[in-house]
Design an enzyme around this catalytic site. Structure first.
Site, PDB file in Angstrom:
ATOM      1  N   ALA A 194       0.837  -1.204   0.000  1.00 45.12           N
ATOM      2  CA  ALA A 194       0.000   0.000   0.000  1.00 45.12           C
ATOM      3  C   ALA A 194       0.872   1.254   0.000  1.00 45.12           C
ATOM      4  O   ALA A 194       2.005   1.228   0.496  1.00 45.12           O
ATOM      5  CB  ALA A 194      -0.893  -0.011   1.230  1.00 45.12           C
TER       6      ALA A 194
ATOM      7  N   GLY B 201       0.754  -5.012   1.239  1.00 52.05           N
ATOM      8  CA  GLY B 201      -0.466  -5.206   0.458  1.00 52.05           C
ATOM      9  C   GLY B 201      -0.223  -5.942  -0.851  1.00 52.05           C
ATOM     10  O   GLY B 201      -1.121  -6.625  -1.355  1.00 52.05           O
TER      11      GLY B 201
ATOM     12  N   GLU C  52      -0.341  -9.416   0.047  1.00 52.54           N
ATOM     13  CA  GLU C  52      -1.723  -9.762   0.431  1.00 52.54           C
ATOM     14  C   GLU C  52      -2.599  -9.991  -0.807  1.00 52.54           C
ATOM     15  O   GLU C  52      -3.448 -10.879  -0.822  1.00 52.54           O
ATOM     16  CB  GLU C  52      -2.300  -8.660   1.319  1.00 52.54           C
ATOM     17  CG  GLU C  52      -1.623  -8.656   2.695  1.00 52.54           C
ATOM     18  CD  GLU C  52      -2.081  -7.524   3.576  1.00 52.54           C
ATOM     19  OE1 GLU C  52      -1.877  -6.351   3.167  1.00 52.54           O
ATOM     20  OE2 GLU C  52      -2.646  -7.791   4.634  1.00 52.54           O
TER      21      GLU C  52
ATOM     22  N   GLU D  47       4.618  -4.330   7.506  1.00 49.39           N
ATOM     23  CA  GLU D  47       3.783  -3.286   8.104  1.00 49.39           C
ATOM     24  C   GLU D  47       4.177  -2.966   9.541  1.00 49.39           C
ATOM     25  O   GLU D  47       4.104  -1.816   9.977  1.00 49.39           O
ATOM     26  CB  GLU D  47       2.299  -3.709   8.066  1.00 49.39           C
ATOM     27  CG  GLU D  47       1.659  -3.649   6.695  1.00 49.39           C
ATOM     28  CD  GLU D  47       1.862  -4.907   5.853  1.00 49.39           C
ATOM     29  OE1 GLU D  47       2.748  -5.716   6.184  1.00 49.39           O
ATOM     30  OE2 GLU D  47       1.135  -5.081   4.865  1.00 49.39           O
TER      31      GLU D  47
HETATM   32  C1  LIG Z   1      -4.936  -1.704   4.350  1.00 45.26           C
HETATM   33  C2  LIG Z   1      -3.526  -2.066   4.630  1.00 45.26           C
HETATM   34  C3  LIG Z   1      -2.803  -2.733   3.572  1.00 45.26           C
HETATM   35  C4  LIG Z   1      -1.395  -3.170   3.852  1.00 45.26           C
HETATM   36  O1  LIG Z   1      -1.358  -4.203   4.793  1.00 45.26           O
HETATM   37  C5  LIG Z   1      -0.557  -2.033   4.313  1.00 45.26           C
HETATM   38  C6  LIG Z   1       0.708  -1.958   3.517  1.00 45.26           C
HETATM   39  O2  LIG Z   1       0.921  -2.563   2.500  1.00 45.26           O
HETATM   40  S1  LIG Z   1       1.832  -0.861   4.138  1.00 45.26           S
HETATM   41  C7  LIG Z   1       3.181  -0.950   3.036  1.00 45.26           C
HETATM   42  C8  LIG Z   1       4.008  -2.135   3.257  1.00 45.26           C
HETATM   43  N1  LIG Z   1       5.213  -2.065   2.447  1.00 45.26           N
HETATM   44  C9  LIG Z   1       6.368  -1.575   2.932  1.00 45.26           C
HETATM   45  O3  LIG Z   1       6.473  -1.202   4.076  1.00 45.26           O
HETATM   46  C10 LIG Z   1       7.510  -1.534   1.953  1.00 45.26           C
HETATM   47  C11 LIG Z   1       8.168  -0.199   2.024  1.00 45.26           C
HETATM   48  N2  LIG Z   1       9.239  -0.042   1.038  1.00 45.26           N
HETATM   49  C12 LIG Z   1      10.464  -0.542   1.220  1.00 45.26           C
HETATM   50  O4  LIG Z   1      10.778  -1.190   2.204  1.00 45.26           O
HETATM   51  C13 LIG Z   1      11.498  -0.212   0.169  1.00 45.26           C
HETATM   52  O5  LIG Z   1      11.027   0.897  -0.552  1.00 45.26           O
HETATM   53  C14 LIG Z   1      11.774  -1.353  -0.824  1.00 45.26           C
HETATM   54  C15 LIG Z   1      12.549  -2.452  -0.085  1.00 45.26           C
HETATM   55  C16 LIG Z   1      10.509  -1.892  -1.394  1.00 45.26           C
HETATM   56  C17 LIG Z   1      12.644  -0.822  -2.003  1.00 45.26           C
HETATM   57  O6  LIG Z   1      13.793  -0.204  -1.513  1.00 45.26           O
HETATM   58  P1  LIG Z   1      14.706   0.664  -2.497  1.00 45.26           P
HETATM   59  O7  LIG Z   1      14.920  -0.059  -3.756  1.00 45.26           O
HETATM   60  O8  LIG Z   1      15.880   1.054  -1.679  1.00 45.26           O
HETATM   61  O9  LIG Z   1      13.848   1.925  -2.895  1.00 45.26           O
HETATM   62  P2  LIG Z   1      13.321   3.103  -1.952  1.00 45.26           P
HETATM   63  O10 LIG Z   1      13.024   2.597  -0.592  1.00 45.26           O
HETATM   64  O11 LIG Z   1      14.227   4.278  -2.066  1.00 45.26           O
HETATM   65  O12 LIG Z   1      11.925   3.413  -2.630  1.00 45.26           O
HETATM   66  C18 LIG Z   1      11.807   4.093  -3.863  1.00 45.26           C
HETATM   67  C19 LIG Z   1      10.738   5.158  -3.723  1.00 45.26           C
HETATM   68  O13 LIG Z   1       9.499   4.524  -3.438  1.00 45.26           O
HETATM   69  C20 LIG Z   1       8.947   5.037  -2.237  1.00 45.26           C
HETATM   70  N3  LIG Z   1       8.235   3.940  -1.569  1.00 45.26           N
HETATM   71  C21 LIG Z   1       8.661   2.681  -1.370  1.00 45.26           C
HETATM   72  N4  LIG Z   1       7.702   1.945  -0.803  1.00 45.26           N
HETATM   73  C22 LIG Z   1       6.633   2.770  -0.650  1.00 45.26           C
HETATM   74  C23 LIG Z   1       5.330   2.577  -0.143  1.00 45.26           C
HETATM   75  N5  LIG Z   1       4.914   1.381   0.304  1.00 45.26           N
HETATM   76  N6  LIG Z   1       4.500   3.634  -0.144  1.00 45.26           N
HETATM   77  C24 LIG Z   1       4.893   4.828  -0.599  1.00 45.26           C
HETATM   78  N7  LIG Z   1       6.113   5.057  -1.111  1.00 45.26           N
HETATM   79  C25 LIG Z   1       6.968   4.029  -1.128  1.00 45.26           C
HETATM   80  C26 LIG Z   1      10.139   5.529  -1.439  1.00 45.26           C
HETATM   81  O14 LIG Z   1       9.754   6.497  -0.503  1.00 45.26           O
HETATM   82  C27 LIG Z   1      10.990   6.100  -2.557  1.00 45.26           C
HETATM   83  O15 LIG Z   1      10.438   7.348  -2.906  1.00 45.26           O
HETATM   84  P3  LIG Z   1      11.365   8.577  -3.337  1.00 45.26           P
HETATM   85  O16 LIG Z   1      10.430   9.708  -3.475  1.00 45.26           O
HETATM   86  O17 LIG Z   1      12.045   8.141  -4.609  1.00 45.26           O
HETATM   87  O18 LIG Z   1      12.369   8.741  -2.219  1.00 45.26           O
END
Ligand SMILES: CCC[C@H](O)CC(=O)SCCNC(=O)CCNC(=O)[C@H](O)C(C)(C)COP(=O)([O-])OP(=O)([O-])OC[C@H]1O[C@@H](n2cnc3c(N)ncnc32)[C@H](O)[C@@H]1OP(=O)([O-])[O-]
Length: 727
Positions: free
Chosen positions: A61, A102, A105, A125
């Site tokens: 998400a 998500g 999921e 999450e």
């Molecule tokens: C109803 C509930 C449903 C569900 O259960 C809730 C969820 O899913 S909660 C979600 C659960 N998921 C997580 O917690 C995963 C969170 N994400 C991560 O852990 C890392 O981004 C990931 C490992 C995926 C890639 O790492 P990497 O290769 O070093 O790349 P990076 O990290 O530099 O990211 C590139 C750009 O994307 C952006 N962005 C990334 N993800 C999100 C996001 N979800 N959202 C928004 N933005 C996001 C990040 O800010 C960055 O933006 P910018 O403007 O270029 O700075």
């Protein structure tokens, strides 16, 4: 957001498309639901493949969406996963690279899952203060069982595709793009009933000792991050999958999710997530930035000085598969280091194997131990980690200047010394840069990257890139004594000594700050790190020891209050754990279990008497406020001097290097949540009562922000006076 195409006769393809990571927004959910309905009613479609554009499945998400709250009547992720699962046509998730939160999921709603070899899976999450709210807490345990599902959901850890296959999370893995294989699979299963593949219809597999298992697991979860809500809520939701039918479990998941969604902790943890990303985007006054400057490749590096820090740096480089020349001054120290590094690498190899990665230190030619400076002539980077002494550092850099090829970068692991002074002795000040690692360097994520006045943008880009290769968090800061982290730390520890003089105890202060959320209180940290480290630095600064001018009052330096308490402990060889005594007593040198020490309490009483200090009872409130507000105050000062470019950088440093509790966002975020007027008023009160402690005098920048009506944290950098800012 979601493209609908025909992948093969009878197979429809729904492709999520929201660059770069296909995060799932409300718009994406609506589009997905429309396309799922379209496939369901199209009589020519017999199976559906769901995949992601840009070589990724989905990062979950869109976290930014949570700050605006979830509106009533919007489509939920769980309802879309349920819509997919209920379909009579088989849905296959073709997972490339990542399926997180998500994203996973949605894949669990599909009837089959296929992925490429390097794909990773997780429900992270918990790390952003939430729980999987799209049905993940109910479907995952039904698929892979309670122990692993609980572990994944309460820690947020990722599992690689090979492990996911073993767990039963995947039906198949393929070397490259799983799309073609998913189409083939879809065609193979045409006409087969999907009922048995619906996870909502399965029972969570029973364990013979389920209750005892859950009891133990809860104790573990509570220990994991004391004071943090989300791990326990994750536990409660997964537990529901054992005792409740699916629909009720989903209701429980939603109830707990909404509770977390509006919590201060979720806000803080999501702030920390973005703060780390914002603060990586460095920019210099001349316009050079992370976007415009390319890093140089580091094909071979060297580390000089193989004490604890040097050893950790070597291990970090080897883990990043960079060949390293490891240099010591004599044979004895070289052999000690060789053994320690080998043991550490063996542990790392095991750990990486458990994560499904490889690090073959035996076959690789990554490491070369030497006493010969000549071996450094062809390296691209040297990181110096010799003893913290300017004369020695300058001698070392002078040698490096002569030996290393002209284009080699020279990094120093100093934790406080002047980068410009070190650079001045070299023939290439533009290539000299601070690379401040944190102990243990192969574990701690942070590297403070310090820009000297001549450091080139290329040197910065190169070290930032190196940090990324080492899976570390590099933050660019400016040059000053102690840089960012240690400046904040010294404001904080200084207060703890003063409070000790006034009547508190190490036990009391450690307890209060551990309850605040630090893993260890300041005195336990000091015993662990070794009191002698700070002592040597203070001797070097002439604050204590033989260089202290005769007649200096014991509790004053340059007219300011000074506490000689830690110096006196060191003079008594109480260096902490390493000598078996420090602020606490240990059963033996190197012992780990801290016990209250009657000697210390007796000593403190005598000390107070000798200095005519009346012992007073200090409230918990005063202890917390003086320690934390003085630290935050230094943060405002650092911002106003342009030593850090933004509050997010300060917070990222303190979160990753100094154990600030993540669910409290970081010191500057904490300040903004407490409220700047309150912090200012309290600092004014404590400064009035302690006019000889300059660190309690409110920073003019904090005062300015309060006068401006306490603007939000993201606006603070634009309010720093330009002539002061260095970054
Ligand atoms: C109803 C509930 C449903 C569900 O259960 C809730 C969820 O899913 S909660 C979600 C659960 N998921 C997580 O917690 C995963 C969170 N994400 C991560 O852990 C890392 O981004 C990931 C490992 C995926 C890639 O790492 P990497 O290769 O070093 O790349 P990076 O990290 O530099 O990211 C590139 C750009 O994307 C952006 N962005 C990334 N993800 C999100 C996001 N979800 N959202 C928004 N933005 C996001 C990040 O800010 C960055 O933006 P910018 O403007 O270029 O700075």
């Amino acid at each position: 957001m979601a493209e609908y195409v025909r992948g093969a006769p009878e197979v429809a393809v729904i492709r999520m498309c929201n660059p770069p990571l296909n995060t799932i927004s409300d718009v994406m959910l609506r589009a997905l639901s429309e396309e799922v309905n379209r496939a369901n009613i199209d009589p020519t479609v017999k199976a559906v493949v769901i995949c992601g554009a840009n070589g990724k499945f989905s990062a979950g998400a869109d976290i930014r969406g949570f700050s605006v709250g979830i509106e009533k009547n919007t489509l939920s992720l769980e309802s879309v996963a349920a819509l997919i699962e209920k379909s009579e046509k088989p849905f296959v998730a073709a997972i490339e690279d990542i399926a997180f939160g998500g994203g996973l999921e949605l894949a669990l709603g599909c009837h089959y899952r296929i992925a490429n070899m390097k794909a990773q899976f997780g429900l992270p999450e918990v790390k952003i203060g939430l729980l999987p709210g799209g049905g993940g807490t109910q479907r995952l345990p039904r698929l892979i069982g309670i122990p692993t599902a609980l572990d994944m959901i309460t820690t947020g850890k990722y599992v690689p595709a090979t492990e996911a296959l073993k767990l039963g999370l995947l039906d198949e893995i393929v070397e490259e793009n799983p799309f073609e294989a998913a189409i083939k699979l879809a065609r193979r299963i045409l006409g087969q009933p999907v009922g048995p593949r619906r996870l909502s219809l399965k029972q969570t597999p029973k364990l013979p000792n389920m209750e005892a298992f859950l009891h133990e697991a809860l104790l573990k979860v509570k220990k994991q991050a004391p004071g943090c809500l989300s791990p326990e809520m994750c536990f409660r939701a997964v537990e529901a999958s054992v005792y409740l039918p699916f629909a009720e479990g989903i209701r429980k998941e939603k109830e707990l999710f909404l509770l977390l969604l509006t919590s201060d902790q979720a806000k803080a943890l999501q702030y920390a997530f973005f703060a780390e990303r914002i603060s990586k985007k460095w920019m210099l006054p001349n316009g050079a930035s992370w976007k415009t400057v390319s890093p140089q490749p580091i094909r071979k590096a060297a580390v000089i000085g193989l004490g604890t820090m040097g050893q950790g740096i070597v291990v970090s480089l080897v883990k990043a598969k960079i060949p390293v020349v490891a240099l010591e001054k004599d044979k004895k120290h070289l052999e000690i280091a060789r053994k320690a590094i080998k043991a550490s690498l063996e542990r790392e190899t095991l750990r990486m194997q458990q994560k499904g990665k490889t690090l073959d230190i035996h076959k690789s030619k990554l490491l070369h131990f030497t006493l010969d400076f000549g071996a450094l002539k062809d390296v691209d980077l040297v990181i110096e980690a010799v003893f913290e002494d300017m004369v020695l550092k300058k001698e070392t850099f002078c040698k490096l200047s002569e030996i290393c090829k002209p284009e080699a970068f020279l990094g120093t692991n100093t934790s406080c010394l002047d980068i410009d002074e070190i650079a001045s002795i070299t023939n290439r000040p533009q290539q000299v840069i601070g690379t401040h690692f944190f102990s243990p360097a192969h574990v701690m994520k942070l590297i403070e990257i310090i820009r000297g006045q001549h450091t080139s943008p290329t040197a910065i880009a190169t070290i930032m890139n190196l940090a990324k290769m080492m899976d570390k968090c590099g933050i660019v800061v400016e040059n000053c004594f102690g840089f960012v982290g240690n400046r904040l730390l010294s404001s904080y520890t200084e207060q703890t000594y003063f409070l000790l003089e006034e009547g508190s105890t190490p036990e009391e202060m450690d307890k209060i700050l551990e309850e605040f959320g630090f893993k260890l209180g300041p005195f336990k940290v000091s015993d662990l790190a070794g009191l002698d480290v700070g002592w040597k630095s203070r001797i070097g600064q002439g604050l204590t020891g033989v260089n202290l001018p005769l007649g200096t009052p014991p509790r004053q330096r340059d007219g300011k209050r000074y506490s000689p308490l830690p110096d006196i402990l060191c003079e008594n060889r109480r260096y902490g754990q390493k000598t078996g005594k420090g602020w606490y007593l240990y059963d033996k040198p190197g012992g780990k279990i801290a016990k209250s020490d009657p000697w210390l309490h007796n000593f403190l009483q005598n000390y107070r008497k000798a200095h005519n200090m009346t012992t007073r009872t200090i409230t918990q409130e005063e202890i917390l406020e003086r320690c934390l507000y003085s630290l935050v105050n230094e943060g405002f000062q650092i911002l106003s001097e342009g030593i850090a470019s933004c509050p997010e950088a300060i917070d990222t440093i303190y979160l990753n290097g100094y154990g600030w509790p993540r669910h409290k966002g970081g010191p500057m975020f904490y300040a903004s949540e407490v409220g700047l007027p309150k912090i200012l008023t309290k600092l004014q009160k404590y400064a009035e009562a302690n006019p000889d402690i300059p660190k309690l005098q409110p920073s003019p920048f904090l005062q300015k922000l309060v006068t401006l009506g306490s603007p939000p944290l993201k606006n603070w950098p634009s309010l720093v006076s330009p002539q002061q800012s260095k970054l």
